[in-house]
Design an enzyme around this catalytic site. Structure first.
Site, PDB file in Angstrom:
ATOM      1  N   HIS A 523       0.714  -0.788  -0.338  1.00  0.00           N
ATOM      2  CA  HIS A 523       0.037   0.278   0.253  1.00  0.00           C
ATOM      3  C   HIS A 523       0.628   1.280   0.163  1.00  0.00           C
ATOM      4  O   HIS A 523       2.063   1.090   0.133  1.00  0.00           O
ATOM      5  CB  HIS A 523      -1.214   0.043   1.514  1.00  0.00           C
ATOM      6  N   CYS A 542       2.631  -4.601   7.132  1.00  0.00           N
ATOM      7  CA  CYS A 542       2.466  -4.815   5.324  1.00  0.00           C
ATOM      8  C   CYS A 542       3.689  -4.121   5.027  1.00  0.00           C
ATOM      9  O   CYS A 542       4.440  -3.559   5.207  1.00  0.00           O
ATOM     10  CB  CYS A 542       0.896  -4.511   5.530  1.00  0.00           C
TER      11      CYS A 542
END
Length: 627
Positions: A523, A542
């Site tokens: 992301h 992440c």
């Protein structure tokens, strides 16, 4: 308010959860139920009958609820590696005879053929141990056979000697030759003692088949089961058709070539193999460069350590770089005019090319990894490479956590790479493979339970309106409710928290999804400054991308302008990837770059240490069984 809100959100950035466009109740992703307890709220209340987390708890004394400690969601853990145990091959059931008279063949050389009764006396005494899969395959292969693979009338045949040469050279492909070492019957023996000779040869036959199959299985899928190392490893272990391989070996005209064909042939593995050979061929190590601990030199600084820095560059830089800067290297007299040289060296080593000699640069300049430690990293990398597919594909995304980099390959060639931020040591990114399926623009951030419990809950117990003020949405049982209306001392297994799209959103403009049980994805992030750091293990797990639009355009097969237009519309939208793209979220402290040069990286999570422990545990089990 904007400043306060931004600071709070930045503190939580990089957190991961699979958040779809229609947010699910947290019970779908919760990791634990919470310890009961509570305290009277001072904020206004509104009844939401039947909602879990509100009005469902038995009354408790005020002091009991105030004293209750918030629960914690634990991270995966590392295990004490337990290698596969060796079991005895059922030799009493092998070589079942085909009766042709009072004397049986058994496939033995003519000089060794003996009556059935004698054979049954010694076969149960032949003890060979092997991993369970190998033992089962050996038993299946020899059941009902009347011939041998590795021996003939003269003892060991040419097939056996050829295979033994391959096994003895196992270190060449990162394996341990001792794992496949077996007792070889001598060519000279007492011909009067045919029973002992036969027993030795039969044992060699069975042990040889077990050793070859163990080698083949190891070189295809690795000695180590990654899922036994830690909860951060997630791989489906490869299966190997061992019986079929032994069938082929029994008739092969070149069994050595047949065995070697099983070794991975990916370009990356071959480069690692070549690097291992090169390192082992080094006989004289260059003198180690010493740079004073804590040294930090910025462009323009003058410092006695500059001489050592130049010495380090002379040792570690490529010949091309040294040729380009030969004048500076040859004429150095202690002056600080070395910025371009340092920047070129840093760029070549994959460091931030800023001319500042700090911890990361010093690690490389002082040798960082000795030859022996490099060999160890290569052996670990070769083992881990066996967990991946034999062919990574012509198009894929490869994330290497210790390098803090992501690489996009198409048509078999690396198209671009970019810096990434991965999980901190307390919130480690997993090691697994998957397929990219969706790019979501203007995403919602579904806050994972680990952050709700470990980071938000303590704040919410003293300030139930905290999430409302920060602009988060709270759902209980699928129904939107104010943050202050939730009993944060009760169970939150049906409480979901998400952050709407905005300039402050922890996921930035977009996220790239490859749905997995670990809630890991790539992301964007509004916290761009982290990409300037050399050590980028900073997220909640992440993978943050330095150039997310470029990666999104690549996997979607569209232009970056097209991605920008999608984002500019301001709507939350999921864009399906036309063709799923393999993604390897990997962990290699040694790995080749696009030019075929192996680069070495810090073991940020200490996973190499656990790999070495697994190697040692496996070695002990196997070699004790042979002994």
């Amino acid at each position: 308010m904007k400043t306060i809100r931004t600071v709070a959100i930045v503190a939580l950035m990089g957190s991961c959860a699979i958040a779809t466009m229609d947010v699910r109740p947290a019970s779908a992703i919760t990791l634990m139920d919470f310890i009961r307890g509570g305290r009277k709220r001072t904020a206004p209340e509104q009844a939401y009958p039947g909602q879990p987390g509100y009005g469902m708890m038995a009354p408790q004394r005020l002091e009991d609820r105030s004293a209750a400690k918030p629960p914690r969601v634990s991270s995966p853990r590392y295990y004490t590696y337990k290698p596969e145990q060796m079991r005895k091959i059922a030799t009493d059931r092998l070589l079942d005879p085909v009766v042709t008279g009072s004397v049986q063949n058994y496939g033995l050389p003519p000089m060794l053929r003996i009556p059935l009764a004698d054979a049954r006396q010694f076969l149960p005494q032949v003890e060979v141990r092997a991993p369970a899969d190998v033992a089962k395959a050996v038993e299946a292969f020899y059941a009902g056979r009347t011939d041998f693979v590795w021996i003939d009338g003269n003892g060991l045949n040419a097939r056996a000697r050829s295979a033994l040469t391959v096994l003895a050279d196992a270190a060449r492909i990162g394996l341990d030759p001792q794992d496949y070492a077996i007792a070889v019957p001598a060519d000279n023996f007492d011909r009067a003692d045919t029973v002992t000779r036969e027993k030795d040869l039969v044992r060699f036959e069975i042990a040889m088949s077990a050793a070859v199959l163990t080698y083949v299985q190891d070189t295809v899928r690795g000695r180590i089961d990654p899922n036994k190392i830690s909860g951060y490893h997630d791989f489906k272990r490869k299966s190997v058709d061992l019986v079929s391989f032994l069938d082929k070996a029994a008739t092969s005209a070149d069994v050595a070539a047949l065995i070697e064909e099983q070794t991975p042939k990916s370009p990356q593995f071959l480069v690692l193999k070549q690097e291992l050979e090169r390192l082992r061929a080094e006989t004289v190590a260059a003198p180690r460069v010493e740079i004073a601990p804590g040294t930090l030199l910025k462009p323009g600084d003058n410092n006695p350590e500059l001489a050592n820095i130049v010495s380090g560059i002379k040792q570690k830089a490529s010949e091309a770089l040294k040729a380009e800067h030969a004048v500076v290297l040859a004429g150095y007299q202690g002056t600080p005019e070395l910025v371009s040289l340092v920047e070129a060296f840093q760029k070549e080593q994959g460091l931030k090319a800023d001319g500042v000699v700090g911890q990361a640069s010093i690690r490389v300049l002082t040798g960082g990894d000795t030859t022996s430690s490099k060999i160890n990293k290569i052996e670990i990398a070769m083992e881990q490479a066996r967990w991946l597919p034999k062919d990574l594909g012509s198009r894929y995304v490869f994330i290497n956590q210790p390098a803090f980099m992501a690489y996009y390959t198409d048509h078999g060639a690396e198209q671009f790479s970019m810096r990434v931020v991965v999980g901190s040591k307390a919130n480690q990114t997993y090691f697994f493979q998957d397929e990219i399926q969706t790019v979501e623009v203007n995403p919602y951030w579904g806050v994972p339970q680990s952050i709700i419990v470990n980071e938000m809950l303590p704040k919410l117990r003293s300030d139930p309106s905290y999430l409302d003020r920060m602009g988060y949405q709270v759902e209980v049982g699928g129904r939107v409710v104010p943050s202050y209306a939730v009993d944060w001392y009760g169970s939150t297994n049906s409480v979901a928290v998400r952050q709407p799209p905005s300039s402050d959103n922890a996921l930035g403009e977009l996220k790239i999804l490859f749905p997995n049980s670990h809630a890991i994805y790539m992301h964007d992030t509004p916290s761009k400054s982290f990409f300037k750091r050399d050590q980028r293990a900073l997220s909640h797990g992440c993978v943050r991308l330095a150039d997310p639009r470029r990666m999104a355009a690549a996997v979607l097969g569209i232009s970056m302008d097209d991605v920008g237009r999608e984002i500019a519309q301001g709507h939350n939208r999921a864009l399906p990837v036309p063709q799923k793209v393999p993604v390897y979220v990997s962990y290699f402290t040694a790995w080749p770059n696009k030019d075929g040069k192996v680069e070495y990286f810090n073991d940020v999570y200490d996973r190499d240490m656990y790999m070495n422990r697994a190697f040692e545990a496996t070695r002990k089990v196997r070699q004790q069984a042979e002994g």
